[in-house]
Design a protein around this motif. Structure first.
Motif, PDB file in Angstrom:
ATOM      1  N   ASN A 799       0.979  -1.172   0.131  1.00  0.00           N
ATOM      2  CA  ASN A 799       0.019   0.194  -0.203  1.00  0.00           C
ATOM      3  C   ASN A 799       0.708   1.140   0.076  1.00  0.00           C
ATOM      4  OD1 ASN A 799      -2.464  -1.258  -0.107  1.00  0.00           O
ATOM      5  ND2 ASN A 799      -2.550  -1.471   2.284  1.00  0.00           N
ATOM      6  N   TYR A 800       1.898   1.205   0.744  1.00  0.00           N
ATOM      7  CA  TYR A 800       2.872   2.592   0.781  1.00  0.00           C
ATOM      8  C   TYR A 800       3.460   2.552  -0.599  1.00  0.00           C
ATOM      9  CZ  TYR A 800       2.582   2.712   5.863  1.00  0.00           C
ATOM     10  OH  TYR A 800       2.277   2.808   7.336  1.00  0.00           O
ATOM     11  N   ILE A 801       3.942   1.504  -1.087  1.00  0.00           N
ATOM     12  CA  ILE A 801       4.731   1.538  -2.470  1.00  0.00           C
ATOM     13  C   ILE A 801       3.553   2.368  -3.356  1.00  0.00           C
ATOM     14  CG2 ILE A 801       5.564   0.327  -4.605  1.00  0.00           C
ATOM     15  CD1 ILE A 801       6.962  -1.573  -2.356  1.00  0.00           C
ATOM     16  N   GLU A 802       2.354   1.628  -3.468  1.00  0.00           N
ATOM     17  CA  GLU A 802       1.338   2.060  -4.368  1.00  0.00           C
ATOM     18  C   GLU A 802       1.065   3.704  -4.125  1.00  0.00           C
ATOM     19  OE1 GLU A 802      -3.462   1.395  -5.427  1.00  0.00           O
ATOM     20  OE2 GLU A 802      -1.980  -0.039  -4.280  1.00  0.00           O
ATOM     21  N   GLN A 803       1.235   4.180  -3.011  1.00  0.00           N
ATOM     22  CA  GLN A 803       0.963   5.423  -2.638  1.00  0.00           C
ATOM     23  C   GLN A 803       2.178   6.472  -2.618  1.00  0.00           C
ATOM     24  OE1 GLN A 803      -1.661   6.517   0.408  1.00  0.00           O
ATOM     25  NE2 GLN A 803      -3.036   4.772   0.214  1.00  0.00           N
ATOM     26  N   GLY A 804       3.497   5.817  -3.207  1.00  0.00           N
ATOM     27  CA  GLY A 804       4.890   6.513  -3.350  1.00  0.00           C
ATOM     28  C   GLY A 804       5.395   6.955  -1.924  1.00  0.00           C
ATOM     29  N   VAL A 805       5.078   6.297  -0.636  1.00  0.00           N
ATOM     30  CA  VAL A 805       5.575   6.570   0.302  1.00  0.00           C
ATOM     31  C   VAL A 805       6.784   5.631   0.773  1.00  0.00           C
ATOM     32  CG1 VAL A 805       4.947   6.705   2.953  1.00  0.00           C
ATOM     33  CG2 VAL A 805       3.144   7.201   1.263  1.00  0.00           C
ATOM     34  N   PRO A 806       7.917   6.501   1.117  1.00  0.00           N
ATOM     35  CA  PRO A 806       9.010   5.800   1.273  1.00  0.00           C
ATOM     36  C   PRO A 806       9.071   5.301   2.737  1.00  0.00           C
ATOM     37  CG  PRO A 806       9.432   8.196   1.545  1.00  0.00           C
ATOM     38  CD  PRO A 806       8.066   7.939   1.099  1.00  0.00           C
ATOM     39  N   LEU A 807       9.680   4.081   2.897  1.00  0.00           N
ATOM     40  CA  LEU A 807       9.651   3.597   4.320  1.00  0.00           C
ATOM     41  C   LEU A 807      10.951   3.690   5.183  1.00  0.00           C
ATOM     42  CD1 LEU A 807       7.521   0.598   3.580  1.00  0.00           C
ATOM     43  CD2 LEU A 807       6.620   2.610   4.745  1.00  0.00           C
ATOM     44  N   VAL A 808      10.742   3.355   6.341  1.00  0.00           N
ATOM     45  CA  VAL A 808      12.050   3.499   7.507  1.00  0.00           C
ATOM     46  C   VAL A 808      11.688   2.338   8.359  1.00  0.00           C
ATOM     47  CG1 VAL A 808      11.139   5.245   8.765  1.00  0.00           C
ATOM     48  CG2 VAL A 808      13.452   4.800   8.946  1.00  0.00           C
ATOM     49  N   VAL A 809      13.109   1.730   8.996  1.00  0.00           N
ATOM     50  CA  VAL A 809      13.031   0.781  10.021  1.00  0.00           C
ATOM     51  C   VAL A 809      13.687   1.378  11.266  1.00  0.00           C
ATOM     52  CG1 VAL A 809      13.792  -1.566  10.638  1.00  0.00           C
ATOM     53  CG2 VAL A 809      12.681  -1.235   8.599  1.00  0.00           C
ATOM     54  N   LEU A 810      13.061   1.380  12.351  1.00  0.00           N
ATOM     55  CA  LEU A 810      13.853   1.916  13.606  1.00  0.00           C
ATOM     56  C   LEU A 810      14.288   0.628  14.414  1.00  0.00           C
ATOM     57  CD1 LEU A 810      11.261   4.994  14.481  1.00  0.00           C
ATOM     58  CD2 LEU A 810      13.269   4.880  13.181  1.00  0.00           C
ATOM     59  N   ALA A 811      15.464   0.729  14.652  1.00  0.00           N
ATOM     60  CA  ALA A 811      15.877  -0.670  15.534  1.00  0.00           C
ATOM     61  C   ALA A 811      16.958  -0.182  16.387  1.00  0.00           C
ATOM     62  CB  ALA A 811      16.883  -1.326  14.516  1.00  0.00           C
ATOM     63  N   GLY A 812      17.301  -1.247  17.340  1.00  0.00           N
ATOM     64  CA  GLY A 812      18.032  -0.993  18.468  1.00  0.00           C
ATOM     65  C   GLY A 812      19.462  -1.447  18.375  1.00  0.00           C
ATOM     66  N   LYS A 813      20.212  -2.153  19.280  1.00  0.00           N
ATOM     67  CA  LYS A 813      21.638  -2.312  19.058  1.00  0.00           C
ATOM     68  C   LYS A 813      21.700  -3.707  18.441  1.00  0.00           C
ATOM     69  CE  LYS A 813      22.670  -0.494  23.789  1.00  0.00           C
ATOM     70  NZ  LYS A 813      21.187   0.063  24.098  1.00  0.00           N
ATOM     71  N   GLU A 814      22.722  -4.013  17.792  1.00  0.00           N
ATOM     72  CA  GLU A 814      23.328  -5.279  16.986  1.00  0.00           C
ATOM     73  C   GLU A 814      22.231  -5.306  15.747  1.00  0.00           C
ATOM     74  OE1 GLU A 814      23.741  -8.174  20.165  1.00  0.00           O
ATOM     75  OE2 GLU A 814      25.617  -7.304  20.675  1.00  0.00           O
ATOM     76  N   TYR A 815      21.586  -4.535  15.218  1.00  0.00           N
ATOM     77  CA  TYR A 815      20.713  -4.707  14.287  1.00  0.00           C
ATOM     78  C   TYR A 815      21.194  -5.657  13.061  1.00  0.00           C
ATOM     79  CZ  TYR A 815      17.019  -4.201  10.797  1.00  0.00           C
ATOM     80  OH  TYR A 815      16.266  -4.280   9.835  1.00  0.00           O
ATOM     81  N   GLY A 816      20.702  -6.765  12.744  1.00  0.00           N
ATOM     82  CA  GLY A 816      21.113  -7.640  11.557  1.00  0.00           C
ATOM     83  C   GLY A 816      22.282  -8.556  12.168  1.00  0.00           C
ATOM     84  N   SER A 817      22.448  -8.860  13.511  1.00  0.00           N
ATOM     85  CA  SER A 817      23.523  -9.898  13.681  1.00  0.00           C
ATOM     86  C   SER A 817      23.007 -11.460  13.321  1.00  0.00           C
ATOM     87  CB  SER A 817      23.461  -9.836  15.399  1.00  0.00           C
ATOM     88  OG  SER A 817      22.268 -10.214  15.933  1.00  0.00           O
ATOM     89  N   GLY A 818      23.687 -12.199  13.321  1.00  0.00           N
ATOM     90  CA  GLY A 818      23.619 -13.529  12.672  1.00  0.00           C
ATOM     91  C   GLY A 818      24.186 -13.888  11.313  1.00  0.00           C
ATOM     92  N   SER A 819      23.610 -14.546  10.496  1.00  0.00           N
ATOM     93  CA  SER A 819      24.236 -15.186   9.295  1.00  0.00           C
ATOM     94  C   SER A 819      23.799 -14.041   8.210  1.00  0.00           C
ATOM     95  CB  SER A 819      23.130 -16.271   8.876  1.00  0.00           C
ATOM     96  OG  SER A 819      23.277 -17.415   9.471  1.00  0.00           O
TER      97      SER A 819
END
Length: 938
Positions: A799-819
């Motif tokens: 729905n956001y893409i259809e309306q041209g709305v960019p998106l953001v992700v808010l995160a804490g520490k060690e975002y994206g840890s792992g494989s």
């Protein structure tokens, strides 16, 4: 074109064969460098071109300041690329798509070809559907081929269509074990422009556990699939010269401790020391006491403690291992001669200069496990019962009868650390009895729990802590003969005493190579493993990556109906929430030997040193120490059962495959003919509308929050993984395309279909999105609609893409840890996320976000979304992005968050584009677009 400004080019004669080498001693200061940086230095000497790699780069590395913070970028060119099928399939899909895109831009599609050797091992697709019976391997393999036929046909096409690309077929082994046993060269002989060169074997891989090869002295690490594709196409890996942590080893492991205990201890130490983004290098007298199999186990866990690599230098043990695994004598001679000539041979009397130092006396290592949800959370085995009960307060707070053990009131020190199995001859009969903690603290397992009756007629009570999965799996430990033979001996002693797995335990054995089966057969241990349900289920990662398959149906039903906090015990490297099985809340890492012990005991609520794990044929209690083999017993079996000819025989036709592989129809042609009906392999949209010149990047405004996440969100939480639920967006897509529920397969097996993967991004069942409180899984709020209702992440994003709305992700520490999961970044980008703001990142995911054109920003030091009062309902703007077009990377960008009431919160976010190379990738919209334009314009 090599510049050779240091005059480093020379020759090395080995048994009459002359190799061109680049001498390290041509660079002043190199003698003090750590082993790993010497390998990087040779790489720069050999690839110096005066443009990407300059004399100044070489001088900088030669005069490396160990105390400096990383700020100098170098271009590292790996000798080869290694992949597994889950991450490798999208690599080949992208290469096939790039061939078409090059043609569309007026270039030559044949230019899209691996320029560095690339090897792919199919090891992630087998699922333990069938277990505990003879023929489980054959049945699981048949199911695997049926489910993955489209993917396998596609990979066979890739093997024929691309030069220097090899595929190790299914049913052969785990990629990292195949790497150390066969593919790794240690010193790489290769003809370049008609000249036979020798240089250190280095590699990047599409799996974070590529670091297992560090145990052989090979500098290599995991990268995202998109980075690997670039490396295959001749692009160097852009990196900052890292800090190097010296880890000094002394002493020897004591009787009763295993390589698993050692690696869990090291994982805990290094995670506490904070080594993210750093090189770790082992040195000291104790190195010679660590065989290569143990070194590989330690290297394998590098992602778990966060370092880029964890490398051991080359020494006699390296040569011994290469000889055992069937490498030819000329290669052995080359490795030894080159390492000694270049100062890469380990000298325990020499202490290199390091940035930081750690030390471990191997004699202090004690039996351990890790869990219930992170590999760095080590638990002393003699405290495991108490630790389980503490964890149970979180996973099942209403559990009755599971009070914590008061260790101050117990005889916890009955067995001294020097005798961790409890086999001290001074033990009294009293010490063998279960320790009771009073009526309030003792949980009566015989009476508690939920009654369950299996189809076969067995009846039992199932309670919190029940071990429902016990799996010997994962490259970490199955590559290690000492713990694998040890597990076989535990099984043998258990069978001889009349013990068996508890009926609620799903057991599985998934070795890392066929050689393991060979030495189990030769030693006579296979029959004992089979007798207690540890039948061969496949050669692959299986449980460690979530390919556990369904639990015993009646057990699964009881777990879900009564919300039981049951457990899994596996010899793997990952135990994150939701990873092993959707039915299992608590996951523990343990040695293969302990996996069997826990299968026999059937519960985590047990003190293995003091409580019996079962009864023998006469009804007498049997304790762990009664079935635990000595080091001498293990070594005796190793010496009599493992030989080099096993490896040479098994790997003689490693790329040929079995009759199933040979019978697959192989598509032909340089351009792949996409099947529009395929639900496994589809042409991705990355290059749609792409122009020869990149469009300048611009500031961002009006962005909405797709997810607001806490600390330690892993790539497992982000990337699609595990089974596909029928009511999920991915399940609905497959159903709409005529796929029956039984044929859904896993997300990993469908990585070649972006339509499935985008729907599974941020859909992990344990994900907690703070803007959709009270939900668990892939849910968010859709602010394009009135009252912002809760919906799936995928539906909201569309729905956001259809309306041209960019998106953001808010995160804490060690975002994206792992494989190193490329789909964690690809899915993020395809959902319309333009930037992420986190408190901190782990290296691989941050790099992958840039590789997909997503901007990584970081909250100011000491601040977070919560401290700034951000709820996730705001709209966001980012100023300063346009400065990147001017050839510079600003240190910060201004972020403004506007609440629904109009209140503005502004802060300066740190820009985490760390190198000029990463800036170039971002400006091009991603690394693939950058490489494509480079090839078209070349």
């Amino acid at each position: 074109m090599s510049v050779n400004s240091f005059g480093a080019k020379a020759s090395l004669d080995v048994n009459g064969t002359s190799y061109e080498i680049f001498r390290l001693d041509a660079v002043p200061g190199q003698e003090k460098l750590p082993y790993s940086l010497k390998v990087l230095l040779e790489n720069l000497l050999r690839t110096e071109d005066g443009a990407n790699i300059t004399r100044e780069d070489i001088e900088f590395l030669g005069s490396w300041d160990p105390n400096a913070e990383p700020d100098h970028e170098i271009q590292f060119t790996p000798a080869r690329v290694i992949m597994q099928d889950f991450t490798g399939v999208p690599c080949v899909v992208d290469l096939a798509t790039m061939r078409e895109a090059v043609a569309d831009l007026g270039g030559d599609p044949s230019r899209i070809n691996p320029l560095s050797p690339a090897e792919l091992v199919i090891d992630h697709s087998v699922i333990a559907e069938v277990f505990g019976i003879q023929g489980a391997f054959e049945q699981n393999t048949d199911i695997e081929y049926e489910r993955n036929r489209e993917r396998y046909q596609f990979l066979r096409w890739g093997q024929t269509a691309f030069d220097d690309f090899k595929v190790v077929p299914p049913g052969t082994g785990i990629v990292h074990q195949v790497n150390i046993e066969h593919l790794a060269r240690v010193i790489f002989p290769r003809t370049v422009d008609g000249v036979l060169q020798a240089y250190p074997d280095t590699c990047v891989g599409t799996d974070s556990h590529t670091t297992m090869v560090n145990g052989l002295g090979v500098v290599g690490w995991g990268v995202g699939g998109i980075e690997a594709e670039a490396a295959m196409l001749g692009q160097p890996v852009s990196m900052l010269v890292p800090r190097v942590v010296g880890f000094k080893l002394s002493g020897e492991l004591q009787e009763g401790t295993t390589a698993t205990d050692l690696v869990l201890t090291i994982t805990e130490m290094l995670r506490q020391h904070k080594v993210v983004g750093k090189f770790v290098e082992f040195y000291g007298d104790g190195v010679s006491a660590v065989p290569v199999a143990n070194r590989a186990t330690i290297g394998n866990m590098s992602p778990e403690y966060g370092s880029t690599i964890a490398v051991f230098p080359i020494d006699d043990k390296t040569i011994d291992y290469m000889r055992l695994t069937g490498r030819d004598e000329q290669q052995l001679a080359l490795v030894e001669a080159y390492a000694k000539e270049q100062g890469l041979w380990h000298d325990p009397s020499r202490e290199p200069v390091y940035s930081e130092y750690l030390e471990l006396d191997l004699a202090t290592v004690v039996p351990s496990i890790a869990g219930p949800k992170r590999p760095q959370d080590r638990i002393l085995l003699d405290h495991s019962k108490n630790a389980f009960r503490e964890a149970l307060e979180v996973f099942a707070p209403d559990a009755n009868g599971f009070e914590k053990v008061d260790w101050d009131k117990t005889v916890a020190d009955t067995f001294p650390a020097s005798d961790p199995t409890g086999s001290n001859p001074t033990d009294t009969d009293d010490s063998q009895q279960p320790v009771h903690f009073g009526d309030d603290g003792e949980h009566d397992r015989e009476k508690a729990g939920v009654p369950v009756k299996l189809a076969a007629g067995e009846e039992f009570n199932l309670d919190h802590g029940a071990v429902t999965v016990a799996s010997i799996t994962s490259c970490t430990n199955t590559s290690n003969p000492s713990v694998m033979i040890g597990a076989g001996l535990v099984a043998k002693k258990a069978v001889e005493k009349g013990l068996n797995r508890k009926p609620w335990v799903k057991t599985s054995l998934a070795p890392g190579s066929q050689v393991v089966t060979d030495y189990y057969d030769k030693s006579g241990l296979t029959q004992y493993l089979d007798a207690i349900g540890f039948n061969l289920v496949g050669y692959g990662c299986v449980t460690c990556i979530g390919n556990t398959g369904p639990l015993i149906p009646e057990v699964s039903r009881a777990v879900n109906e009564h919300d039981l906090a049951v457990t899994a015990v596996l010899s793997g490297n990952r135990n994150f929430e939701g990873r092993i099985s959707p039915d299992v809340k608590m996951n523990y890492l343990a040695s293969p030997m302990l996996v069997i012990v826990y299968a026999l005991a059937g519960t985590m609520d047990i003190d293995l040193f003091k409580e019996p794990i079962g009864q023998d044929k006469d009804g007498n209690d049997v304790y762990m120490k009664d079935i635990w083999p000595s080091e001498a017993e293990i070594q005796e079996v190793i010496d009599s059962s493992i030989s080099a000819d096993m490896y040479t025989t098994r790997y003689a036709d490693v790329f040929k495959g079995d009759e199933r592989w040979a019978a697959l129809p192989t598509p032909e042609g340089d351009i792949f003919e996409w099947d529009e009906e395929s639900t496994y392999v589809r042409k991705p949209p990355y290059f749609e509308g792409m122009t020869r010149e990149p469009t300048p990047v611009g500031d961002i405004s009006g962005a909405r929050v797709l997810l607001k996440l806490g600390d330690s969100v892993t790539t497992d939480h982000i990337s699609p993984a595990g089974s596909i639920k029928a009511d999920s967006p991915a399940g609905k897509y497959l159903t709409e395309h005529g796929v029956e529920r039984k044929d859904f397969n896993s997300y990993g097996s469908r990585r070649g279909n972006h339509e499935v993967m985008i729907r599974g991004t941020f859909a992990n069942i344990r994900l907690r999105n703070q803007i959709a409180p009270g939900t668990e899984g892939g849910f968010t709020r859709d602010f394009t609609q009135a009252d912002a209702p809760v919906t799936t992440v995928y539906d909201a994003a569309m729905n956001y893409i259809e309306q041209g709305v960019p998106l953001v992700v808010l995160a804490g520490k060690e975002y994206g840890s792992g494989s190193s999961r490329d789909w964690a970044a690809k899915g993020t980008a395809l959902l319309g996320v333009k930037f992420v703001i986190a408190e901190s990142y782990e290296r691989i995911h941050r790099s992958n976000l840039i590789g997909m054109g997503v901007l990584p920003l970081q909250f100011p030091e000491g601040q977070s979304a919560d401290s700034l009062g951000l709820t996730g309902e705001e709209t966001f703007s980012v100023e300063g992005v346009t400065e990147l077009n001017e050839g510079r990377t600003p240190k910060t960008m201004k972020v403004t968050a506007t609440s629904p009431e109009g209140k503005e919160t502004a802060f300066d976010a740190t820009v985490r584009i760390d190198t000029p190379g990463e800036r170039a990738y971002y400006l091009n919209g991603g690394i693939m677009q950058y490489v494509l334009r480079s090839l078209v314009d070349a």
